[in-house]
Design a protein around this motif. Sequence first.
Motif, PDB file in Angstrom:
ATOM      1  N   ILE A 150      -5.703   4.347 -12.959  1.00 54.46           N
ATOM      2  CA  ILE A 150      -5.308   5.746 -13.185  1.00 54.46           C
ATOM      3  C   ILE A 150      -5.507   6.564 -11.910  1.00 54.46           C
ATOM      4  O   ILE A 150      -4.654   7.383 -11.532  1.00 54.46           O
ATOM      5  N   LEU A 151      -6.635   6.329 -11.224  1.00 57.91           N
ATOM      6  CA  LEU A 151      -6.891   7.020  -9.958  1.00 57.91           C
ATOM      7  C   LEU A 151      -5.821   6.672  -8.929  1.00 57.91           C
ATOM      8  O   LEU A 151      -5.315   7.550  -8.216  1.00 57.91           O
ATOM      9  N   GLY A 152      -5.454   5.374  -8.859  1.00 56.19           N
ATOM     10  CA  GLY A 152      -4.413   4.953  -7.930  1.00 56.19           C
ATOM     11  C   GLY A 152      -3.087   5.612  -8.229  1.00 56.19           C
ATOM     12  O   GLY A 152      -2.383   6.067  -7.317  1.00 56.19           O
ATOM     13  N   PHE A 157      -2.345   0.306  -1.350  1.00 52.56           N
ATOM     14  CA  PHE A 157      -2.284   1.417  -0.400  1.00 52.56           C
ATOM     15  C   PHE A 157      -2.012   0.901   1.013  1.00 52.56           C
ATOM     16  O   PHE A 157      -1.178   1.439   1.746  1.00 52.56           O
ATOM     17  N   VAL A 158      -2.743  -0.156   1.379  1.00 49.59           N
ATOM     18  CA  VAL A 158      -2.594  -0.732   2.722  1.00 49.59           C
ATOM     19  C   VAL A 158      -1.186  -1.279   2.929  1.00 49.59           C
ATOM     20  O   VAL A 158      -0.534  -1.017   3.941  1.00 49.59           O
ATOM     21  N   MET A 159      -0.700  -2.037   1.947  1.00 49.36           N
ATOM     22  CA  MET A 159       0.610  -2.673   2.083  1.00 49.36           C
ATOM     23  C   MET A 159       1.748  -1.664   2.037  1.00 49.36           C
ATOM     24  O   MET A 159       2.799  -1.877   2.641  1.00 49.36           O
ATOM     25  N   LEU A 160       1.557  -0.548   1.341  1.00 52.77           N
ATOM     26  CA  LEU A 160       2.588   0.495   1.328  1.00 52.77           C
ATOM     27  C   LEU A 160       2.817   1.066   2.723  1.00 52.77           C
ATOM     28  O   LEU A 160       3.924   1.488   3.060  1.00 52.77           O
ATOM     29  N   THR A 161       1.774   1.079   3.549  1.00 56.52           N
ATOM     30  CA  THR A 161       1.908   1.589   4.918  1.00 56.52           C
ATOM     31  C   THR A 161       2.395   0.510   5.887  1.00 56.52           C
ATOM     32  O   THR A 161       2.497   0.764   7.091  1.00 56.52           O
ATOM     33  N   GLY A 166      -0.522  10.194  -1.054  1.00 53.68           N
ATOM     34  CA  GLY A 166       0.249   9.128  -1.670  1.00 53.68           C
ATOM     35  C   GLY A 166       1.671   9.089  -1.139  1.00 53.68           C
ATOM     36  O   GLY A 166       2.224   8.010  -0.868  1.00 53.68           O
ATOM     37  N   ARG A 167       2.265  10.261  -0.966  1.00 47.94           N
ATOM     38  CA  ARG A 167       3.627  10.318  -0.420  1.00 47.94           C
ATOM     39  C   ARG A 167       3.638   9.870   1.044  1.00 47.94           C
ATOM     40  O   ARG A 167       4.614   9.273   1.516  1.00 47.94           O
ATOM     41  N   TYR A 168       2.555  10.159   1.741  1.00 49.72           N
ATOM     42  CA  TYR A 168       2.451   9.725   3.139  1.00 49.72           C
ATOM     43  C   TYR A 168       2.460   8.204   3.239  1.00 49.72           C
ATOM     44  O   TYR A 168       3.054   7.639   4.167  1.00 49.72           O
TER      45      TYR A 168
END
Length: 328
Positions: free
Chosen positions: A171-173, A55-59, A183-185
């Motif tokens: 699964i939650l991720g 999540f962190v690296m996606l941003t 998630g799209r953000y």
Amino acid sequence: MKNTTFFQKYGIVVVLAGLIVFFTIMSPAFLTVDNLFNVARQVSMIGITSVGMMFVMLTGGIDLSVGSVLAFVNVVCAYFMVKMNMNPWAACLLCMVISAGFGFLNGVIITKWRVPPIISSMGFMNILSGLAFIISGGLPIYGFDPNFTIMGQGYISIIPIPVIIMIGIFILGWFILNKTYFGRYFYAIGGNEEAAKLAGINVISTKQMVYMLSGIFASLAGIIMLSRLNSGQPTTGTGFEFEVIIAVVLGGVSVNGGSGRIFGVVIGVLIMGILSNGLVLMNVNDYVQDVVQGIVLVIAVGFDCVSKAKSESKLKESVKNKGNAVSA
């Protein structure tokens, strides 16, 4: 072109299959049910933490504090149960709340003070590691309820409980990334932060949330580790953050943000576990394993950078050709 696209999409699966074949040939003990479940149990903490790191690296950020969060929770949760006679589940919940607070504070420093993520998270890495040693006095804390070990050492049928928890977190991720606006953000911010702002996304709040989630997942991994070891040790998380980062990057999550899939991260985690387990079965010492992990990280990041450069080059060429066509 088709071969390149195939390798970019499925190359990591080919690597995983190749490792399985190689270690099966090199060690008869590798491809057994007990050993495969052992691999899955060993990587469960990395797998759980890798979702928050993703999540962190996606941003476009990074969180180097996850190893220290694991060590901090390992010690503090044990301290709550042994020194303060706290209910084990209350102690676990309180530790997760505290870790979420540290993660949120890390996000605030990054977004409000404009401190680079690598610097801020490195600061928290040292702070939490220091606190773990101060609270424990540098010594293991043990003597809590034996039933607490079920989370880290127990089974449901033949499947280790840590593996079941890891699967649930994956699964939650997947659900967060594919079925929620947040998630799209994450992808939008990592792809183009300015465009995300213009689209009405609250970039600051979203970034603070991903660091908070990273802290929560790392704390859950710390609790499972505590249950597995049956003692709180301040040295538990040493080098853990780099194993998580290698798994995430190896799984195809871009170091520049904006791209990556949860499926790739699952494969990346499995590769890390199989690589480590296979080398142990071949009696390769820890120092050589560190070298191998370093090489894997450099290759994975290098491949990501080269792929992104090629994609940007193709995009510019496509825009240029369209412009020429319009002019003609």
